[in-house]
Design an enzyme around this catalytic site. Sequence first.
Site, PDB file in Angstrom:
ATOM      1  N   GLU A 198       0.855  -1.193   0.000  1.00 27.52           N
ATOM      2  CA  GLU A 198       0.000   0.000   0.000  1.00 27.52           C
ATOM      3  C   GLU A 198       0.884   1.234   0.000  1.00 27.52           C
ATOM      4  O   GLU A 198       2.111   1.147   0.154  1.00 27.52           O
ATOM      5  CB  GLU A 198      -0.928  -0.012   1.214  1.00 27.52           C
ATOM      6  N   ARG A 246      -0.434   8.816   1.677  1.00 27.69           N
ATOM      7  CA  ARG A 246      -1.789   9.343   1.486  1.00 27.69           C
ATOM      8  C   ARG A 246      -1.870  10.852   1.467  1.00 27.69           C
ATOM      9  O   ARG A 246      -2.647  11.429   0.698  1.00 27.69           O
ATOM     10  CB  ARG A 246      -2.673   8.842   2.624  1.00 27.69           C
ATOM     11  N   HIS A 293      -8.472  10.153   3.168  1.00 26.01           N
ATOM     12  CA  HIS A 293      -8.141   9.073   2.231  1.00 26.01           C
ATOM     13  C   HIS A 293      -8.372   9.582   0.817  1.00 26.01           C
ATOM     14  O   HIS A 293      -9.417  10.166   0.525  1.00 26.01           O
ATOM     15  CB  HIS A 293      -9.008   7.837   2.493  1.00 26.01           C
ATOM     16  N   HIS A 334     -10.692  10.257   7.017  1.00 25.31           N
ATOM     17  CA  HIS A 334     -10.519   8.804   7.113  1.00 25.31           C
ATOM     18  C   HIS A 334      -9.932   8.350   8.445  1.00 25.31           C
ATOM     19  O   HIS A 334     -10.464   7.457   9.088  1.00 25.31           O
ATOM     20  CB  HIS A 334      -9.606   8.363   5.975  1.00 25.31           C
ATOM     21  N   ARG A 378      -0.409   8.920   9.093  1.00 22.39           N
ATOM     22  CA  ARG A 378      -0.316   7.475   9.329  1.00 22.39           C
ATOM     23  C   ARG A 378       0.097   6.739   8.060  1.00 22.39           C
ATOM     24  O   ARG A 378      -0.437   6.990   6.977  1.00 22.39           O
ATOM     25  CB  ARG A 378      -1.677   6.947   9.783  1.00 22.39           C
TER      26      ARG A 378
END
Length: 538
Positions: free
Chosen positions: A122, A285, A236, A349, A384
């Site tokens: 990811e 992100r 997100h 998110h 994060r």
Amino acid sequence: MTVSLPDWEATTDVVVVGTGVAGLTFALDAAPTMRVLVVTKGAPDEANTSWAQGGVAVVRDEHDPGDSVADHVTDTLVAGAGLSDPTAVELILGAGPGAVARLIARGAAFDAGPDGLLRTREGGHTANRVIHAGGDATGAEIERALLAAPGLPTMLADHLALDVLLDGHGRARGLSVLGPDGRIGLIRAAAVVLATGGAGHLYAATTNPGVATADGLAMALRAGAALADVEFMQFHPTVLWTGPGELGHRALVTEAVRGEGAVLIDATGASVMRGVHPLADLAPRDVVSLAITRRLATAPGGVSDHVYLDATAIPPAVFRRRFPTVSAACLRAGIDPTRQPIPVAPAAHYHCGGVLTDLDGRTTVPGLLAIGEVARTGLHGANRLASNSLLEGLVMGERAALAVRADVSAATSRPAELILTDPPAADPAGRLELQATMSSSAGIGRDLPGLLAAQSAIASLGDDPAGLHRATPDRPAVETANLALAAGALLAAAEVRTESRGCHVRTDHPNRSAEWERPVLVRARGAAIEVLEPEVAR
Ligand SMILES: Cc1cc2nc3c(=O)[nH]c(=O)nc-3n(C[C@H](O)[C@H](O)[C@H](O)COP(=O)(O)OP(=O)(O)OC[C@H]3O[C@@H](n4cnc5c(N)ncnc54)[C@H](O)[C@@H]3O)c2cc1C
């Protein structure tokens, strides 16, 4: 003002609020050695955890040649943009393999092939280290396994935690709760654990389910605890866009879709991420969400509210098997993701900051612990890294269960006089305005005038001047008051951080500043939020 007296009382050793990965892990680990009562405001599986798609980032060393915990640490520190605490990162990620092994032993079934567990990549990860379950239904499998695990202690579902109750020494010794029958209960305990999850409903559009209304942040603030890094709300980048004005809980299109080769394009078909970051579509992100926001500001092809995720290069059978949740959400919206690009836009998110804790989950209030998304351990910093949060919930649930034994044995010998509080309450009619204000003034791209205006608008929305809602509190009134208090904390922190870093983008301070390589700490003083110097917090 009259303080509401409870309709009923109960006593336990420790009360934990929340039944996501953190709360359930804590409860299962603590239950063999102490009396544990679990409180959750909805059905047991109503939690962010149940919605997690992509997976759990973990280096299960013996199976992962070419990867290492050290590399996972490095990727996490890079994503955290200088604000992650290296000690927290090393400890939590280092404990990850053991915590995941124990989760598997509890019955969680991860997707596996002939060579062991399948792993994907990811955004922000430099290796394939994200294990998953049910394709893209990882959280649902974890939640199922934990709720089915033997030894789960007594649970009060449909009970809304109102406030952490302190004794005369400022120690957390209980919890007030509102039951489905409207009666208020008082639970006496030697320690209180907040595992209340996220705060996505601070914003008009979010991937979080309806329970994520920042209750834990607000309860901690009212109890006098310090919060840190709360200005860092992660948006997100790829949330299914189903039309203008679509609000509330929205379906996520997991980053793992990009991990399998999908790319972001704008309405003209041009790549969004090419040339923006070396990892292109798999950049962290914050980078991807900001790139989309900037691209939309130019309204390519006349479209300013969504871009597209083109996954049509992934073979249809692979897409459907690997991403059943995303497939179903797209089909419900009339989109066939194997044939046409998926319309997406950023939405709130994950809350990177939260209640300031040490690495045992202890907050700045004695007897009060916080674990999971509601807490700020220092793992996430300003942003994060994808799929690090389920892991944090597992590890911190375990660690807090060990640590709380000391609180329980120290406190049970002393009976406590609890200071009762009135339930928090505000007019629920203000909630939509609060969310709209937060989205326009504290989303991706903030500036001082907007943050100040939002603070004064939201301060009045948290009020209940005539006491109408406080007299007969209900969940919407309590949640609105909690959202207003937590929003105030986020806005105050965002105001003082005069730089751009990670998820916090100040259009009036577009650069990162070395002066701000430190957390912003906040605490409540009555209804006001004060910003603390780090040494004042403890
Ligand atoms: C759509 C989506 C996809 C995600 N994908 C991933 C992923 O792939 N990997 C990853 O690592 N993370 C992912 N995340 C983030 C991750 O799911 C969460 O950070 C994590 O599950 C939080 O766990 P938790 O136990 O802290 O809180 P939660 O799972 O949110 O649980 C909080 C609990 O507290 C309860 N609660 C809240 N307030 C009260 C109150 N006042 N009284 C009583 N009960 C209360 C709630 O009802 C709930 O039971 C995703 C999140 C979402 C929304």
